[in-house]
Design a protein around this motif. Sequence first.
Motif, short mmCIF file in Angstrom:
data_model
loop_
_atom_site.label_atom_id
_atom_site.label_comp_id
_atom_site.label_asym_id
_atom_site.label_seq_id
_atom_site.Cartn_x
_atom_site.Cartn_y
_atom_site.Cartn_z
N CYS A 45 0.92 -1.13 0.03
CA CYS A 45 -0.06 -0.20 -0.04
C CYS A 45 0.73 1.25 -0.13
O CYS A 45 0.15 2.29 -0.19
N GLY A 46 2.14 1.17 0.34
CA GLY A 46 2.91 2.49 0.33
C GLY A 46 3.11 2.78 -1.17
O GLY A 46 2.68 3.65 -1.74
N THR A 47 4.68 2.70 -1.46
CA THR A 47 4.93 2.99 -2.76
C THR A 47 4.81 1.93 -3.76
O THR A 47 4.57 2.23 -4.87
N THR A 48 4.99 0.59 -3.41
CA THR A 48 5.22 -0.36 -4.40
C THR A 48 3.88 -0.35 -5.30
O THR A 48 4.15 -0.68 -6.50
N ALA A 218 14.92 4.15 17.06
CA ALA A 218 16.14 3.38 17.41
C ALA A 218 17.41 3.91 17.43
O ALA A 218 18.57 3.57 17.52
N GLY A 219 17.26 5.35 17.13
CA GLY A 219 18.61 6.19 16.98
C GLY A 219 19.39 5.72 15.80
O GLY A 219 20.66 6.01 15.89
N VAL A 220 18.84 5.42 14.72
CA VAL A 220 19.50 4.94 13.56
C VAL A 220 19.14 6.12 12.53
O VAL A 220 18.19 6.28 12.15
N ALA A 221 20.39 6.28 11.83
CA ALA A 221 20.30 7.28 10.76
C ALA A 221 19.86 6.61 9.41
O ALA A 221 20.58 5.84 8.96
N VAL A 222 18.88 7.05 8.90
CA VAL A 222 18.37 6.24 7.54
C VAL A 222 18.15 7.61 6.78
O VAL A 222 16.84 8.05 6.37
N PRO A 223 18.95 8.02 5.98
CA PRO A 223 18.96 9.38 5.34
C PRO A 223 18.25 8.83 3.86
O PRO A 223 18.75 8.50 3.02
N LEU A 224 17.05 9.08 4.01
CA LEU A 224 16.16 9.41 2.73
C LEU A 224 14.88 10.56 2.93
O LEU A 224 14.66 10.71 4.17
N HIS A 225 14.42 10.84 1.61
CA HIS A 225 13.47 11.79 1.64
C HIS A 225 12.67 11.48 0.38
O HIS A 225 12.93 10.95 -0.63
N ALA A 226 11.17 11.71 0.70
CA ALA A 226 10.30 11.48 -0.35
C ALA A 226 10.30 12.45 -1.57
O ALA A 226 10.60 13.81 -0.94
N SER A 227 9.91 11.97 -2.50
CA SER A 227 9.59 13.10 -3.70
C SER A 227 8.44 12.38 -4.47
O SER A 227 8.17 11.38 -4.60
N GLU A 228 7.69 13.45 -4.99
CA GLU A 228 6.70 13.25 -5.99
C GLU A 228 7.30 12.67 -7.18
O GLU A 228 8.64 12.85 -7.45
N SER A 287 -2.57 5.44 -1.61
CA SER A 287 -3.03 7.05 -1.93
C SER A 287 -2.09 7.39 -2.91
O SER A 287 -0.93 7.12 -3.24
N LEU A 288 -2.58 8.63 -3.62
CA LEU A 288 -1.71 9.15 -4.69
C LEU A 288 -1.64 10.80 -4.35
O LEU A 288 -2.64 11.09 -3.47
N LEU A 289 -0.98 11.42 -4.99
CA LEU A 289 -0.83 12.86 -4.77
C LEU A 289 -1.39 13.45 -5.61
O LEU A 289 -1.89 12.83 -6.64
N HIS A 290 -1.80 15.00 -5.75
CA HIS A 290 -2.31 15.70 -6.71
C HIS A 290 -1.70 15.60 -7.99
O HIS A 290 -0.36 15.57 -8.31
N GLU A 291 -2.45 15.50 -9.03
CA GLU A 291 -1.99 15.61 -10.25
C GLU A 291 -1.30 17.09 -10.40
O GLU A 291 -1.59 18.00 -9.89
N PRO A 322 4.64 9.05 -4.32
CA PRO A 322 5.75 9.39 -3.74
C PRO A 322 6.73 8.15 -3.53
O PRO A 322 6.23 6.92 -3.62
N GLU A 323 7.92 8.51 -3.92
CA GLU A 323 9.08 7.49 -3.49
C GLU A 323 10.19 8.05 -3.00
O GLU A 323 10.41 9.34 -2.77
N SER A 324 10.91 7.26 -2.17
CA SER A 324 12.23 7.89 -1.44
C SER A 324 13.41 7.90 -2.10
O SER A 324 13.79 6.92 -2.96
N PHE A 325 14.15 8.98 -1.91
CA PHE A 325 15.36 9.02 -2.45
C PHE A 325 16.56 9.39 -1.70
O PHE A 325 16.02 10.02 -0.41
#
Length: 814
Positions: A45-48, A218-228, A287-291, A322-325
Motif C-alpha cells: 500500500c505504500g509506494t510499491t 532506534a537512534g539509527v540514521a536512515v537518510p532518505l526523503h520522499a519526492s513526487e 494513496s496518490l498525490l495531486h496531479e 511518492p518514492e524515497s530518494f
Amino acid sequence: MSDAVPAQARVVVIGGGIAGCSVAYHLAVLGWRDVVLLERRELSCGTTWHAAGLVGQLRATHNLTRLAKYGGDLYERLEAETGQATGFRRPGSLSLARTAERMHELARLASMARCFDVEAHVITPAEAGRRWPLLRTDDLAGAVWLPRDGRTNPIDTTLALAKGARQGGVTILENTAVTAIRTRGGAVAGVGTSRGDIACEVVVNCAGMWARDVGAMAGVAVPLHASEHFYIVTEPMDGVTADLPVLRDPDGYIYVREEVGGLLMGGFEPVAKPWGMQGIPADFAFSLLHEDWDHFRVLMEQAIVRIPAIESAAVRSHVNGPESFTPDGRYHLGEAPECRNFFVAAGFNSIGIAAGAGAGKAVAEWIVGGEPPMDLWDVDIRRVAPFQANPSYLRARTVEMVGRLYAMHWPFQQAATARGVRRSVLHDRLAARGACFGEVMGWERANWYAAPGQEPVYRYSWGRQNWFARSAEEHRAVREDVGLFDQSSFAKLRLEGRDAGAALGRLCAGDVDVPVGRIVYTQMLNRHGGIECDLTVTRLGDDAYLVVTAAAAATHDTAWIRRNLGEARAVLTDVTAAIAVLGVMGPRSRDLLARLTGADLSAAGFSYLTSREVWLASAPVRASRVTYVGELGWELYVPAEFAAGVYDALVEAGQDLGLAHAGYHAMDSLRIEKAYRSWGHDIGPEDTPPQAGLGFAVRLDKAAPFIGREALLALRDRPLSRRLLVFTLEDPDPLLYHDEPIWRDGALVGRITSGAYGHTLGRAVGLGYVAHPDGVTDAFIASGRWELEVAGERLPARAQLAPPYDPKSIRVRG
Ligand SMILES: Cc1cc2nc3c(=O)[nH]c(=O)nc-3n(C[C@H](O)[C@H](O)[C@H](O)COP(=O)(O)OP(=O)(O)OC[C@H]3O[C@@H](n4cnc5c(N)ncnc54)[C@H](O)[C@@H]3O)c2cc1C
C-alpha cells in the motif's frame, strides 16, 4: 484476525512493500520460520503498488548489477514456485542517446555489461526504430539494446513474495503499525506495535519513505526523503503492441512501456518536488498525490519529441506517487552501525521493484550468516554519515537526486545541491586560491585549483575536462617540487586504554606492537581474509593509538572497530573535527618544513613511517612521514585552531620552492602511478591482501592472532588465481575511469577497479583484478596480449604487478 500479536519472534520485518516481502521470502528460503512481517495497512500500500514495474538489469556498478540481475531471475520463476502470478516477462529494453556524449556513456555501459554477463548490444538509430515503430529516430546518435531486460506487475510480484514467505512459515500481519523499537545494551530487543509488544532479536526496517522515522525510533540514521514521481497511462494506441521493449530516453528524462495497448510514460525531471516535509500522513495507503500537469510538462514535451503519436493520444490516468530518494542515489542496506541487529533495506530511488529481490536476498543472507554475503559497499548503510539524516539537508538534495537518475553520469560529477555543509577550517583560504571543491561524506574538498582568471567550476565531458591541465601542473609540482594538500577530511580515531594495543593486535593484519612513534600501514580483515578496512595506525604512547582512515570509510571503519572491540578496556574517540591535516608532499617538502621547524627532518632523523610531535611555525603539530602520492612527504596533524596559522606559514615559506596547492584529482593521478590501492574500489571485503598485492602488510607470524589469519593461512600454499594488476594504455590519449573490461589474448579476464590519468607516465593507468585458475603468475602476465575495452573499443595495454612509477620506493624513502 485475532487482536494479539505474537509475544516474540526471532525477526520482525517492518513494512509490507516489495522490500519487506522480499526480505521475509528470503529468510524463509534460508529456513528461518520464526519471522513476523508487520505492515501498518495492507501489503504493497505504500509506494510499491503504483510502480511502473520496469526491471532493468544494468546498474552503475558491478555489485548493484549482480543484485539487479538476480531480480529478473527470481521474478521469472516465482509464479511457478508460489502459484501466484507476477506478470513478469522480458520484452527487452532500448536506451537511446540523443548526443555523442550520451552515446559514449551508453557504449561504456555496454562494455561494462560484458563484465557482468549481461547481454547488451550497441545499435543504430534505424535498428532502434525497427524495434520501436512509433519512435522518432532521425535525431538520435544511437542506442543500446538489452534483450533480457524485463517488466513485472509490482503488486502481484509483492504478493508472490509474500505468499512464498508464508509458505515458508513466515507470519504476515497487516494493519499492525510498529510504534517503537526497544533496545538493550546497544542491540535490538523488541518492537512496540499498535497491537502490543513483540520481543525479538532482529529488526529489519523496510518501511519505505517512513524508514527514516522508523530508524529514528532506534537512534539509527536512515537518510532518505520522499519526492513526487509521475507517470501517465494513455488509452490504447495504434502501433503499440504487448511485446514492445521498455524504452528509456534519458536525454529527454523519460521512460515508456506498453500498458494494455496504450503507453505508460513517466520520467525523472531535472528539478523534482520533494514531498512529506511535515512527515508522511498516518492514513497514507494506496494513496496518490495531486496531479500536477505544469510540473509534468517537461516530461510530456520530451515524450512528444520522441513519440510524436503520443501528442494525440487520450490520457487514461495521471499517477503522482511518492518514492524515497537518498543523498547519493543509492539504496540503504545492511546492519546499522548505531544498533546491533537493526537492519535496513530502504530508500530505493525508484528502482525498488528491480532491486527489491536482490536487496531482500542480500539482507536475509546477512542476517542468517552474521556478515554481508558479498561486497555490498555501494549500498551499505555504513557509507553514510549521521548528519545526512537531517531533513533540511535531505530536502535540498532530493530536488536534484530524482533528475540525476537519467542525467548524464559524468566522471567526477558533483552534486549541485546541499553543498557546503561540512568544511575544513581552511576552506575559505583554499577557495581564495581558486579551489574547485568536490564532496565526500558532506566534506567539501579541494579537487583542483583554477588558474588566475579561470572559474573554479567543472565542465564535464568524457574526455579531458577543463581541469585536466591544471591538475597536471599540480601533479608535476608534487613530483618535482612540493605540493600542499588539505586532507582534513581524514577520519581520525584515538584508541586508548590498557587493552588498546591488544585489541588492535587482534583487529589488524599488520603488527601494531611497535615502538611509540611508528606508523603501521595495515588492513583489518574479516574472517575470510577479505579487506574490511585499509588504514594507518600510529602508536602515540604505551596505551594510545591514532587510527587514520579515508573520509568515505569513516562510519564503516568506526563501526568495524567498535563492533570488534568486544570486552576490551579501550575507548575509541572520533577526533576528526579537532584536527586539520595538511599534506606537504614532494622532493622539496623537507626543505620547506625545515624553514619552519627545528626538528631533525633528515632521512635518519625522521625516517619513513615514523611520527612525532614538533613545533612548526607557532603551533604544536604531529608530523607523520607517510604518503599516498609516492614522494617524500609529511602529513601534518594540526589542532584545528592552529591550522590557519600553519597553513599561512607554509604558503609563505614555500613561495620560492615552487609550492603548489594540489587537489584530490592530482592525488588520484599520483597514487595510481604508484599503484596505491583505494578501499571501496580496488580493495574490499571480497579481496584478500595477497590477491590485492598487499601481502607485505600482513604479519602472519606476529604474536597476536588476528581476525582473518586462519583464512590466509589456509590459502597460503595455493596458487593466486586472482590478482590485482596495474595496466597502462599504450595510446596516451584515451582515459580510464572504472569497470573497463580487461582482455588477455582475446578472452575476458577481469575489469578495471579504478583508473586515472598518470601525468608523469603520460598515459592512463588502471588497477584491476585478473583471474586464471592455474594462477596469475609472472609468466602468465608476461606472455599475454593485453587489451582494455573503452566504449566498445579494445586498446592495447601493458600489464604488470609492480607500480609503474618508482617501483622500489626510492623516492618515498629518500
Ligand atoms: C510512480 C513510480 C514509478 C515507479 N516505477 C518503478 C519501476 O518501474 N521499477 C522499479 O524498480 N521501481 C519503480 N518505482 C520505485 C518502487 O516503487 C519503490 O522503490 C519500491 O516500491 C519501494 O518499496 P519499499 O518496500 O521500499 O517501500 P513501500 O512499498 O513504500 O513499502 C513500505 C511499507 O512499510 C509500511 N510501513 C511504514 N511504516 C510502518 C510501520 N511503522 N509499521 C509497519 N509498517 C510500516 C508502509 O505502509 C509500506 O507499505 C516507482 C515508484 C514510483 C513512485
